[in-house]
Structures are given as structure tokens and as C-alpha cells.
Design a protein around this motif. Structure first.
Motif, PDB file in Angstrom:
ATOM      1  N   ARG A   4      41.619  36.468  35.756  1.00 54.38           N
ATOM      2  CA  ARG A   4      41.074  37.138  37.093  1.00 54.38           C
ATOM      3  C   ARG A   4      42.137  37.467  38.046  1.00 54.38           C
ATOM      4  O   ARG A   4      42.063  38.653  38.873  1.00 54.38           O
ATOM      5  N   GLU A   5      42.978  36.628  38.338  1.00 51.52           N
ATOM      6  CA  GLU A   5      44.049  36.695  39.130  1.00 51.52           C
ATOM      7  C   GLU A   5      44.797  37.915  38.781  1.00 51.52           C
ATOM      8  O   GLU A   5      45.397  38.503  39.672  1.00 51.52           O
ATOM      9  N   ARG A   8      43.161  41.025  39.632  1.00 48.11           N
ATOM     10  CA  ARG A   8      43.347  41.414  40.917  1.00 48.11           C
ATOM     11  C   ARG A   8      44.653  41.933  41.565  1.00 48.11           C
ATOM     12  O   ARG A   8      44.678  42.834  42.130  1.00 48.11           O
TER      13      ARG A   8
END
Length: 81
Positions: A4-5, A8
Motif C-alpha cells: 500500500r505504501e 501510494r
């Protein structure tokens, strides 16, 4: 969580790249508009002056305008640009 990071970060990088491209496009459009306005102003001045004394129209050159007959020249400085 790391995925997810990473996603992002990629999304932020893509957004920054889009914004940079958009800013460059806007700058280019503004420059083109400025050139169009400048050319319109010069063309208006040439229309006010009329054709050259020999009756020829004006043709854009790198440093000004030359009459189509080739004998007369008006520099950009004389036109105020």
C-alpha cells in the motif's frame, strides 16, 4: 502494508509528473499566445504603414520584414519589437 505504501508513493509520483506536464503545457500555451499577440500588433502596424513604396506586401524575415519585391526592409527595432 508495504504494498500500500509503495502504491501510494507511485500514485504521488504519477500525480507530480502530471502536474509538471500540465504546468509545462500551460507555459507553452502562454508563450504561444504572447507570440500571437505580438505578431498581431506587428501586422496591425504594417497595415497602418501599407504596402512598401513599390506596392509589394511585407514578408516576415528573422530580423524584421522584407517587401515581396526584395528591395525594402523594416527591422524589428523599427517596428518596436
Amino acid at each position: 502494508m508495504r504494498q500500500r505504501e509503495a502504491a501510494r508513493i507511485r500514485e504521488l509520483e504519477a500525480k507530480a509528473a502530471r502536474e509538471k506536464a500540465l504546468a509545462a503545457l500551460k507555459q507553452k500555451q502562454q508563450e504561444e499566445e504572447r507570440r500571437r499577440r505580438e505578431e498581431a500588433r506587428v501586422q496591425q502596424k504594417l497595415r497602418e504603414m501599407g504596402v512598401c513604396v513599390a506596392g509589394f506586401r511585407w514578408i516576415k524575415q528573422p530580423q524584421g520584414y522584407r517587401c515581396a519585391g526584395g528591395s525594402h526592409f523594416i527591422s524589428n527595432g523599427q517596428l518596436g519589437i
